[in-house]
Design a protein around this motif. Structure first.
Motif, mmCIF file in Angstrom:
data_model
loop_
_atom_site.group_PDB
_atom_site.id
_atom_site.type_symbol
_atom_site.label_atom_id
_atom_site.label_comp_id
_atom_site.label_asym_id
_atom_site.label_seq_id
_atom_site.Cartn_x
_atom_site.Cartn_y
_atom_site.Cartn_z
ATOM 1 N N LEU A 113 0.826 -1.207 0.000
ATOM 2 C CA LEU A 113 0.000 0.000 0.000
ATOM 3 C C LEU A 113 0.860 1.256 0.000
ATOM 4 N N GLU A 114 1.992 1.219 0.677
ATOM 5 C CA GLU A 114 2.911 2.358 0.655
ATOM 6 C C GLU A 114 3.459 2.580 -0.750
ATOM 7 N N VAL A 115 3.774 1.504 -1.464
ATOM 8 C CA VAL A 115 4.231 1.609 -2.850
ATOM 9 C C VAL A 115 3.138 2.239 -3.714
ATOM 10 N N ALA A 116 1.910 1.752 -3.551
ATOM 11 C CA ALA A 116 0.788 2.274 -4.341
ATOM 12 C C ALA A 116 0.531 3.746 -4.032
ATOM 13 N N GLU A 117 0.588 4.095 -2.762
ATOM 14 C CA GLU A 117 0.357 5.486 -2.379
ATOM 15 C C GLU A 117 1.454 6.404 -2.922
ATOM 16 N N ALA A 118 2.703 5.952 -2.877
ATOM 17 C CA ALA A 118 3.805 6.748 -3.442
ATOM 18 C C ALA A 118 3.618 6.922 -4.943
ATOM 19 N N TRP A 119 3.235 5.839 -5.622
ATOM 20 C CA TRP A 119 2.987 5.925 -7.066
ATOM 21 C C TRP A 119 1.870 6.936 -7.346
ATOM 22 N N ALA A 120 0.776 6.842 -6.579
ATOM 23 C CA ALA A 120 -0.362 7.743 -6.779
ATOM 24 C C ALA A 120 0.050 9.202 -6.592
ATOM 25 N N GLN A 121 0.836 9.478 -5.570
ATOM 26 C CA GLN A 121 1.299 10.842 -5.342
ATOM 27 C C GLN A 121 2.188 11.316 -6.492
ATOM 28 N N GLN A 122 3.063 10.445 -6.979
ATOM 29 C CA GLN A 122 3.925 10.804 -8.109
ATOM 30 C C GLN A 122 3.117 11.125 -9.351
ATOM 31 N N GLN A 123 1.945 10.504 -9.472
ATOM 32 C CA GLN A 123 1.072 10.749 -10.617
ATOM 33 C C GLN A 123 0.182 11.979 -10.408
ATOM 34 N N GLY A 124 0.283 12.610 -9.244
ATOM 35 C CA GLY A 124 -0.492 13.814 -8.955
ATOM 36 C C GLY A 124 -1.846 13.566 -8.313
ATOM 37 N N HIS A 125 -2.103 12.350 -7.887
ATOM 38 C CA HIS A 125 -3.377 12.038 -7.241
ATOM 39 C C HIS A 125 -3.334 12.454 -5.778
ATOM 40 N N ARG A 126 -4.491 12.836 -5.272
ATOM 41 C CA ARG A 126 -4.592 13.278 -3.881
ATOM 42 C C ARG A 126 -5.356 12.293 -3.002
ATOM 43 N N GLN A 127 -5.805 11.196 -3.596
ATOM 44 C CA GLN A 127 -6.511 10.192 -2.801
ATOM 45 C C GLN A 127 -6.399 8.835 -3.478
ATOM 46 N N ILE A 128 -6.647 7.829 -2.685
ATOM 47 C CA ILE A 128 -6.709 6.451 -3.165
ATOM 48 C C ILE A 128 -7.875 5.815 -2.405
ATOM 49 N N SER A 129 -8.628 4.953 -3.065
ATOM 50 C CA SER A 129 -9.779 4.361 -2.393
ATOM 51 C C SER A 129 -9.799 2.853 -2.601
ATOM 52 N N LEU A 130 -10.657 2.212 -1.846
ATOM 53 C CA LEU A 130 -10.808 0.767 -1.933
ATOM 54 C C LEU A 130 -12.149 0.382 -1.347
ATOM 55 N N GLN A 131 -12.531 -0.833 -1.590
ATOM 56 C CA GLN A 131 -13.743 -1.401 -1.008
ATOM 57 C C GLN A 131 -13.319 -2.657 -0.267
ATOM 58 N N VAL A 132 -13.890 -2.864 0.897
ATOM 59 C CA VAL A 132 -13.561 -4.042 1.687
ATOM 60 C C VAL A 132 -14.871 -4.690 2.140
ATOM 61 N N PHE A 133 -14.910 -6.015 2.101
ATOM 62 C CA PHE A 133 -16.117 -6.713 2.530
ATOM 63 C C PHE A 133 -16.360 -6.457 4.009
ATOM 64 N N SER A 134 -17.620 -6.296 4.367
ATOM 65 C CA SER A 134 -17.987 -5.928 5.737
ATOM 66 C C SER A 134 -17.557 -6.973 6.763
ATOM 67 N N HIS A 135 -17.431 -8.226 6.372
ATOM 68 C CA HIS A 135 -17.036 -9.267 7.328
ATOM 69 C C HIS A 135 -15.524 -9.531 7.335
#
Length: 166
Positions: A113-135
């Protein structure tokens, strides 16, 4: 994307995936769904991968740092794109995050997730999202610890079969 990125988790190495990894992405998605519900259908997952996997959707794999490189990945993270329903902003969305059972609780998911977040920031994104099953309490705890916050509640209603075919 560079072929190699820094990854400081002893015993593991990070590598960038590609569309050639389709079968492995499908296999990891199937494992995720089967672990959460062994009776759930997984036939639709290959179609999902075919629909969204492209050279524009980043994919990373974690391998054990072994000389033979034959074991295959022990973890993976795949990002797609989503639109923020409030602002209309296009941003990265976690389509898959999976760590094999024998390699869990070692910091691999956090590091990915740290790799993905760093990549997203390098691309100029200000957020990252996901969906997780409630259980899936373990995943929810991880995401909360890493600063992810609930923004919406997905609700659905199962319709009776006799009404579905009108």
């Amino acid at each position: 994307m560079a072929a190699e990125q820094s990854f400081a988790l002893p015993g593991y190495r990070l590598r960038v995936g590609s569309t050639l990894d389709r079968a492995t992405v499908v296999k990891f998605m199937e494992r995720t769904y089967r672990e959460l519900d062994p009776h759930q259908s997984v036939g639709h997952l290959a179609d999902t991968v075919d629909r969204y996997l492209s050279r524009n959707t980043p994919l990373w794999w974690i391998d054990e740092a072994r000389a033979d490189h034959t074991a295959g990945p022990v973890a993976g993270l795949w990002l797609g794109q989503a639109t923020d329903q409030r602002s209309g902003t296009l941003h990265p969305y976690v389509l898959l995050l999976y760590v094999t059972r024998d390699h869990r609780r070692r910091g691999i998911a956090t590091a990915l997730l740290e790799v993905a977040e760093a990549w997203a920031q390098q691309q100029g994104h200000r957020q990252i999202s996901l969906q997780v099953f409630s259980h899936n309490q373990a995943a929810q705890a991880l995401y909360t610890r890493l600063g992810y916050q609930s923004e919406a509640v997905l609700m659905k209603k199962e319709l009776p079969q006799e009404l579905a075919g009108y």
